[in-house]
Design an enzyme around this catalytic site. Structure first.
Site, PDB file in Angstrom:
ATOM      1  N   LYS A 117      22.115  62.417  44.379  1.00  0.00           N
ATOM      2  CA  LYS A 117      20.900  62.754  44.285  1.00  0.00           C
ATOM      3  C   LYS A 117      20.274  63.312  45.915  1.00  0.00           C
ATOM      4  O   LYS A 117      19.404  64.091  45.971  1.00  0.00           O
ATOM      5  CB  LYS A 117      19.633  61.638  44.296  1.00  0.00           C
ATOM      6  CG  LYS A 117      19.858  61.428  42.474  1.00  0.00           C
ATOM      7  CD  LYS A 117      18.744  60.473  42.088  1.00  0.00           C
ATOM      8  CE  LYS A 117      18.933  60.124  40.553  1.00  0.00           C
ATOM      9  NZ  LYS A 117      17.949  59.097  40.282  1.00  0.00           N
ATOM     10  N   TYR A 143      18.449  58.135  50.431  1.00  0.00           N
ATOM     11  CA  TYR A 143      20.143  57.969  51.084  1.00  0.00           C
ATOM     12  C   TYR A 143      20.012  58.665  52.471  1.00  0.00           C
ATOM     13  O   TYR A 143      20.789  58.321  53.521  1.00  0.00           O
ATOM     14  CB  TYR A 143      20.688  59.021  49.780  1.00  0.00           C
ATOM     15  CG  TYR A 143      20.936  58.404  48.748  1.00  0.00           C
ATOM     16  CD1 TYR A 143      21.229  56.930  48.535  1.00  0.00           C
ATOM     17  CD2 TYR A 143      20.977  58.762  47.644  1.00  0.00           C
ATOM     18  CE1 TYR A 143      21.370  56.670  47.227  1.00  0.00           C
ATOM     19  CE2 TYR A 143      20.881  58.807  46.292  1.00  0.00           C
ATOM     20  CZ  TYR A 143      21.286  57.304  46.166  1.00  0.00           C
ATOM     21  OH  TYR A 143      21.292  56.651  45.023  1.00  0.00           O
TER      22      TYR A 143
END
Length: 350
Positions: A117, A143
């Site tokens: 993602k 992230y």
């Protein structure tokens, strides 16, 4: 080489659970798992129940870990919107790494679990195959936030770091419903109970699009490799089974496995249509003598809707990890069947 000590943060999820099993099988590791629940499987590891968002709680319960050599960070907290993921997921990572680094002078490596993602695979079509040096999507992306912090935190330290980016991890875990393999198995079982064929419940485009997944056992092996191989230090790697597939080509195999007729694509929101199936599932559990797991913890239907609604290609380039020395692969269609077999053997599905 002496014994190593692993701290696995997020120990009972699909990823952490399989990693602990591999470390136990490999030998040479002392293992401490951090989770909010107690383990539901036999384990030689010791477990600590910690709220990693509570700095004081984490500091008190991790203070004795003065001999941790490797931190494997696999924890994740869901929030209602994408932007809201940033703060809690960064805070948990910071608490884990800072507190362990402060008390353990023998810390060698911190490994961060990310995902595809970061490239925007959840938003719509993106550049494929995605490479590790591709830029992230429009931020925020937790992230990216976590990795940026970890890079800065490691600067000047004796320990190193690595990050892995799998796609749709598949494995066996109880009480961790965000697992597409479990969703397929439960959806098939309920469809069969209702006398229905096995229809693909997602979008027609998703049935045709290229997709990829990551077996949790393969991922665990890559984690141990990345945490210990010199060629993996301070690097980021995509990791998948190594192949690609289209749901239209594996769905007939699923129908065959569950001894069902193969149906056509019929797009339905599973979040809505599976919401009332708890009583039906309860009857199946009693009749077949299955393990008792709350229906809400069996399968994450919003996650299934997301996966089966992805009507664009999801492809990442995994050449970097192969060139660095990790060469394992798994055929995804065979992985699904083997996992269904494991679910049956463990009495999770009939």
């Amino acid at each position: 080489m002496g014994r190593k000590k692993a701290l696995v943060v997020g120990a009972l999820g699909v990823i952490g659970r399989r990693l602990i099993q591999l470390l136990e099988e490999t030998g040479g590791w002392d293992i401490v798992g951090v989770s909010r629940r107690v383990p539901d499987f036999p384990s030689k590891a010791s477990y600590i129940s910690v709220d990693m968002l509570d700095r004081a709680d984490a500091e008190a319960k991790l203070a004795h870990l003065t001999d941790v050599t490797h931190v494997f960070y696999t924890a994740f907290q869901v929030r209602p919107t994408w932007a809201e993921h940033d703060a809690p997921n960064l805070a948990m990572l910071v608490n884990a790494v800072e507190l362990v680094a402060a008390v353990s002078p023998v810390l060698e490596h911190v490994q961060l679990m990310e995902g595809n993602k970061i490239y925007g695979s959840h938003l719509g079509p993106f550049k494929t195959p995605a490479r590790e040096d591709d830029p992230p999507h429009m931020l925020p992306n937790f992230y990216h936030t976590q990795e940026s912090w970890l890079r800065q935190a490691q600067d000047g330290q004796r320990w190193t770091w690595s990050a892995l980016r799998p796609q749709t991890v598949c494995g066996f875990a109880v009480g961790n419903p965000m697992n597409i393999t479990t969703c397929i198995a439960v959806y098939a079982t309920i469809s069969k109970e209702l006398g229905l064929p096995l229809r693909f419940p997602g979008k027609p485009g998703a049935y045709e699009a290229v997709y990829q997944v990551t077996d949790s056992a393969l991922l665990a092996r890559s984690m141990v490799w990345a945490a210990t191989a010199g060629s993996a230090q301070n690097e980021v790697f995509n990791i998948t089974n190594g192949d690609f597939f289209r749901w239209k080509n594996v769905w007939p195999r699923f129908a065959e496995y569950f001894e069902m007729a193969l149906g056509d694509v019929q797009t339905i929101p599973l979040t809505e249509f599976m919401a009332d199936k708890a009583p039906l599932w309860g009857r199946i559990v009693e009749r077949e003598g299955l393990m008792h797991t709350p229906y809400a913890d069996i399968a994450a239907w919003p996650f299934a809707d997301y996966v089966f609604g992805t009507d664009w290609d999801v492809m990442t380039d995994t050449l970097k990890i192969r060139m660095a020395g990790f060469h394992d692969y798994v055929r995804s269609e065979e992985m699904f069947v083997e996992l269904f077999d494991e679910f049956r053997a463990r009495k999770a599905i009939p």
